[in-house]
Write a protein that holds these residues in place. Structure first.
Motif, PDB file in Angstrom:
ATOM      1  N   CYS A 230       0.850  -1.189   0.000  1.00  0.00           N
ATOM      2  CA  CYS A 230       0.000   0.000   0.000  1.00  0.00           C
ATOM      3  C   CYS A 230       0.885   1.238   0.000  1.00  0.00           C
ATOM      4  O   CYS A 230       1.956   1.247   0.608  1.00  0.00           O
ATOM      5  CB  CYS A 230      -0.902  -0.015   1.234  1.00  0.00           C
ATOM      6  SG  CYS A 230      -2.083   1.346   1.272  1.00  0.00           S
ATOM      7  N   ARG A 232      -0.128   4.078   1.172  1.00  0.00           N
ATOM      8  CA  ARG A 232      -0.554   4.980   2.255  1.00  0.00           C
ATOM      9  C   ARG A 232       0.255   4.697   3.519  1.00  0.00           C
ATOM     10  O   ARG A 232       1.043   3.757   3.565  1.00  0.00           O
ATOM     11  CB  ARG A 232      -2.049   4.814   2.501  1.00  0.00           C
ATOM     12  CG  ARG A 232      -2.854   4.998   1.208  1.00  0.00           C
ATOM     13  CD  ARG A 232      -4.290   5.218   1.477  1.00  0.00           C
ATOM     14  NE  ARG A 232      -5.038   5.244   0.215  1.00  0.00           N
ATOM     15  CZ  ARG A 232      -6.164   5.886   0.041  1.00  0.00           C
ATOM     16  NH1 ARG A 232      -6.691   6.574   1.027  1.00  0.00           N
ATOM     17  NH2 ARG A 232      -6.791   5.861  -1.122  1.00  0.00           N
ATOM     18  N   GLY A 233      -0.019   5.497   4.542  1.00  0.00           N
ATOM     19  CA  GLY A 233       0.870   5.414   5.708  1.00  0.00           C
ATOM     20  C   GLY A 233       0.188   5.223   7.041  1.00  0.00           C
ATOM     21  O   GLY A 233       0.760   5.586   8.082  1.00  0.00           O
ATOM     22  N   CYS A 234      -1.006   4.643   7.069  1.00  0.00           N
ATOM     23  CA  CYS A 234      -1.725   4.480   8.341  1.00  0.00           C
ATOM     24  C   CYS A 234      -0.782   3.833   9.371  1.00  0.00           C
ATOM     25  O   CYS A 234      -0.238   2.753   9.127  1.00  0.00           O
ATOM     26  CB  CYS A 234      -2.969   3.630   8.137  1.00  0.00           C
ATOM     27  SG  CYS A 234      -4.022   4.209   6.792  1.00  0.00           S
ATOM     28  N   TYR A 236      -0.950   2.246  12.086  1.00  0.00           N
ATOM     29  CA  TYR A 236      -1.221   0.973  12.766  1.00  0.00           C
ATOM     30  C   TYR A 236      -1.104  -0.221  11.843  1.00  0.00           C
ATOM     31  O   TYR A 236      -1.340  -1.352  12.264  1.00  0.00           O
ATOM     32  CB  TYR A 236      -2.645   1.004  13.358  1.00  0.00           C
ATOM     33  CG  TYR A 236      -3.703   1.364  12.335  1.00  0.00           C
ATOM     34  CD1 TYR A 236      -4.264   0.378  11.539  1.00  0.00           C
ATOM     35  CD2 TYR A 236      -4.084   2.688  12.131  1.00  0.00           C
ATOM     36  CE1 TYR A 236      -5.208   0.700  10.571  1.00  0.00           C
ATOM     37  CE2 TYR A 236      -5.022   3.017  11.166  1.00  0.00           C
ATOM     38  CZ  TYR A 236      -5.583   2.023  10.392  1.00  0.00           C
ATOM     39  OH  TYR A 236      -6.495   2.341   9.424  1.00  0.00           O
ATOM     40  N   CYS A 237      -0.763  -0.013  10.577  1.00  0.00           N
ATOM     41  CA  CYS A 237      -0.918  -1.072   9.577  1.00  0.00           C
ATOM     42  C   CYS A 237       0.426  -1.636   9.123  1.00  0.00           C
ATOM     43  O   CYS A 237       1.354  -0.873   8.840  1.00  0.00           O
ATOM     44  CB  CYS A 237      -1.683  -0.505   8.382  1.00  0.00           C
ATOM     45  SG  CYS A 237      -1.907  -1.729   7.084  1.00  0.00           S
ATOM     46  N   MET A 239       0.885  -3.070   6.343  1.00  0.00           N
ATOM     47  CA  MET A 239       1.017  -2.974   4.887  1.00  0.00           C
ATOM     48  C   MET A 239       1.385  -1.570   4.421  1.00  0.00           C
ATOM     49  O   MET A 239       1.409  -1.300   3.234  1.00  0.00           O
ATOM     50  CB  MET A 239      -0.307  -3.383   4.218  1.00  0.00           C
ATOM     51  CG  MET A 239      -0.704  -4.821   4.473  1.00  0.00           C
ATOM     52  SD  MET A 239       0.620  -6.010   4.201  1.00  0.00           S
ATOM     53  CE  MET A 239       0.965  -5.763   2.477  1.00  0.00           C
ATOM     54  N   ARG A 240       1.650  -0.650   5.320  1.00  0.00           N
ATOM     55  CA  ARG A 240       1.880   0.736   4.918  1.00  0.00           C
ATOM     56  C   ARG A 240       3.132   0.854   4.029  1.00  0.00           C
ATOM     57  O   ARG A 240       3.892  -0.085   3.878  1.00  0.00           O
ATOM     58  CB  ARG A 240       1.999   1.634   6.143  1.00  0.00           C
ATOM     59  CG  ARG A 240       3.113   1.277   7.083  1.00  0.00           C
ATOM     60  CD  ARG A 240       3.024   2.137   8.335  1.00  0.00           C
ATOM     61  NE  ARG A 240       4.052   1.778   9.299  1.00  0.00           N
ATOM     62  CZ  ARG A 240       3.907   0.838  10.222  1.00  0.00           C
ATOM     63  NH1 ARG A 240       2.783   0.155  10.292  1.00  0.00           N
ATOM     64  NH2 ARG A 240       4.878   0.559  11.054  1.00  0.00           N
ATOM     65  N   ALA A 271      -4.162  -5.200  -0.435  1.00  0.00           N
ATOM     66  CA  ALA A 271      -4.361  -4.317   0.715  1.00  0.00           C
ATOM     67  C   ALA A 271      -5.094  -3.047   0.306  1.00  0.00           C
ATOM     68  O   ALA A 271      -5.808  -2.444   1.102  1.00  0.00           O
ATOM     69  CB  ALA A 271      -3.006  -3.977   1.330  1.00  0.00           C
ATOM     70  N   ARG A 299     -11.441   1.937  -0.439  1.00  0.00           N
ATOM     71  CA  ARG A 299     -11.191   3.176   0.314  1.00  0.00           C
ATOM     72  C   ARG A 299     -12.268   4.199  -0.045  1.00  0.00           C
ATOM     73  O   ARG A 299     -12.519   4.433  -1.238  1.00  0.00           O
ATOM     74  CB  ARG A 299      -9.811   3.753  -0.045  1.00  0.00           C
ATOM     75  CG  ARG A 299      -8.676   2.828   0.192  1.00  0.00           C
ATOM     76  CD  ARG A 299      -8.316   2.697   1.657  1.00  0.00           C
ATOM     77  NE  ARG A 299      -7.534   1.512   1.893  1.00  0.00           N
ATOM     78  CZ  ARG A 299      -8.015   0.335   2.295  1.00  0.00           C
ATOM     79  NH1 ARG A 299      -9.295   0.190   2.533  1.00  0.00           N
ATOM     80  NH2 ARG A 299      -7.240  -0.697   2.466  1.00  0.00           N
ATOM     81  N   ARG A 336      -4.570   8.395   8.668  1.00  0.00           N
ATOM     82  CA  ARG A 336      -5.677   7.809   7.919  1.00  0.00           C
ATOM     83  C   ARG A 336      -6.363   8.964   7.209  1.00  0.00           C
ATOM     84  O   ARG A 336      -7.021   9.783   7.844  1.00  0.00           O
ATOM     85  CB  ARG A 336      -6.634   7.108   8.883  1.00  0.00           C
ATOM     86  CG  ARG A 336      -7.821   6.473   8.247  1.00  0.00           C
ATOM     87  CD  ARG A 336      -7.487   5.154   7.614  1.00  0.00           C
ATOM     88  NE  ARG A 336      -8.631   4.608   6.900  1.00  0.00           N
ATOM     89  CZ  ARG A 336      -8.581   3.496   6.195  1.00  0.00           C
ATOM     90  NH1 ARG A 336      -7.466   2.814   6.097  1.00  0.00           N
ATOM     91  NH2 ARG A 336      -9.642   3.050   5.579  1.00  0.00           N
TER      92      ARG A 336
END
Ligand code: SF4
Length: 357
Positions: A230, A232-234, A236-237, A239-240, A271, A299, A336
């Motif tokens: 992924c 993105r940069g969340c 807690y994840c 897969m970031r 993801a 998303r 997020r």
């Protein structure tokens, strides 16, 4: 015929796409959840294909008994392909998705009469190799149980590890060799020090599942990966974007070219499936071919009129998305990026295209 053997026969009869192969080195490929869960796992199916496509290697599948369906939880687990007890194989490879499946692994080993703890096994027992999504986030709870763990993306590495296990028999030498392979964690050698996570070569992408079956949650669905990771940069994840360099996109033509002619249902997996730049086009094309399409992630900020219209045409009746944070401030602190207006628009689009949920 035992209940388990009868269940296996019935399920095999209904499978499409199974790879038939015998090889000098055949291992058990086990999943610590029931068949219906395992065969919905794209990762499990990818590793199955990786082993079966490697010259000299083959695998036979085994699953945790499902009390409701198999009525066989007391029976010794057998591989589906030859009805052989899994403790008769030189290697048992398991794919573990998340922590709760470790309980399933313990039950599976118990039923197979394989000592659960690594320290209680000897040369007469199979070598236990683990992999799967759990290895991205929290592999250490597996350390007292398994002999080695492939961390991260395993499709390139598992055949290499199995080749080592085929050619080297003394346990100590095996562990030494495996411990030197990047991406392989050997608890007996590394202690609690986790090394780097494996990254599969781009040429091995996308993952797709060769076997379709009606006996899964995703019944008769052809599963294929549209992107890995992924962008993105969340925070807690796992897969970031910091994991294995972020998102690797599979070209639209590659995805469409791999879908079998007779696949009536297609599951697009990843993801961040909706972040694929051509996702609306892919869904529309599959829908126009008369196929039903399911997405593993959606998303809210990616939903457009064109995309939701394509989803509707592809048979989607429920639009599922998430904010993953109760307030704008919380979502901001988690990186997020979804906003309230995205969710409102999602609801508007759902109504416009006749989706009630
Ligand atoms: S968008 Fe989803 S997959 Fe990507 S980093 Fe955030 S939670 Fe993870």
């Amino acid at each position: 015929m035992s209940h388990l053997r009868e269940t296996i026969r019935r399920r095999l009869d209904d499978e499409v796409g199974r790879i038939s192969k015998q090889a000098p080195f055949t291992v058990a490929l086990a999943y610590p959840s029931p068949y219906s869960v395992a065969m919905s796992s794209l990762g499990f199916q990818r590793i199955y294909r990786a082993i079966m496509e490697t010259p000299g290697l083959a695998c036979e599948r085994a699953f945790l008994a499902d009390d409701d369906v198999d009525g066989a939880s007391q029976e010794r687990p057998l591989t589906y392909e030859s009805r052989t007890p899994i403790d008769a194989f030189p290697v048992v490879a398991v794919s573990v998705a998340y922590e709760l499946e470790i309980a399933g692994l313990v039950r599976l080993l118990d039923a197979a009469r394989i000592p659960v703890l690594r320290a209680e096994r000897g040369d007469a027992h199979p070598f236990l190799l683990a992999g799967g999504p759990l290895t991205f986030s929290n592999p250490l709870p597996l350390a007292p149980i398994v002999d080695a763990i492939v961390l991260g993306e395993a499709e390139g590495l598992v055949p290499e590890v199995l080749s080592v296990l085929e050619s080297i028999r003394p346990r100590g030498v095996r562990l030494d060799v495996l411990a030197r392979m990047p991406g392989v964690f050997v608890p007996e050698r590394h202690g609690n020090r986790l090394g780097e996570i494996a990254k599969a070569d781009d040429a091995l992408l996308p993952a797709w599942g060769p076997i379709r079956t009606p006996h899964t949650v995703l019944a008769n669905m052809f599963l294929i990966e549209t992107e890995r990771g992924c962008s993105r940069g969340c925070t807690y994840c796992v897969m970031r974007r910091s994991t294995n360099g972020g998102m690797r996109v599979v070209p639209m033509d590659t995805i469409l070219g791999l879908v079998p002619q007779d696949a009536k249902r297609v599951g697009l997996v990843g993801a961040a499936v909706s972040d694929h730049p051509k996702i609306a086009e892919i869904v529309r094309t599959l829908a126009e071919q008369g196929r039903e399409v399911g997405l593993s992630s959606l998303r809210p900020d990616r939903l457009t009129d064109e995309f939701v219209s394509a989803l509707k045409q592809a048979g989607t009746r429920t639009l599922t998305t998430a904010m993953d944070g109760a307030s704008e401030r919380l979502r901001e602190s988690l990186e997020r990026k979804a906003r309230e207006r995205h969710l409102v628009r999602c609801a508007e689009l759902a109504r416009r295209h006749g989706m009630d949920h």
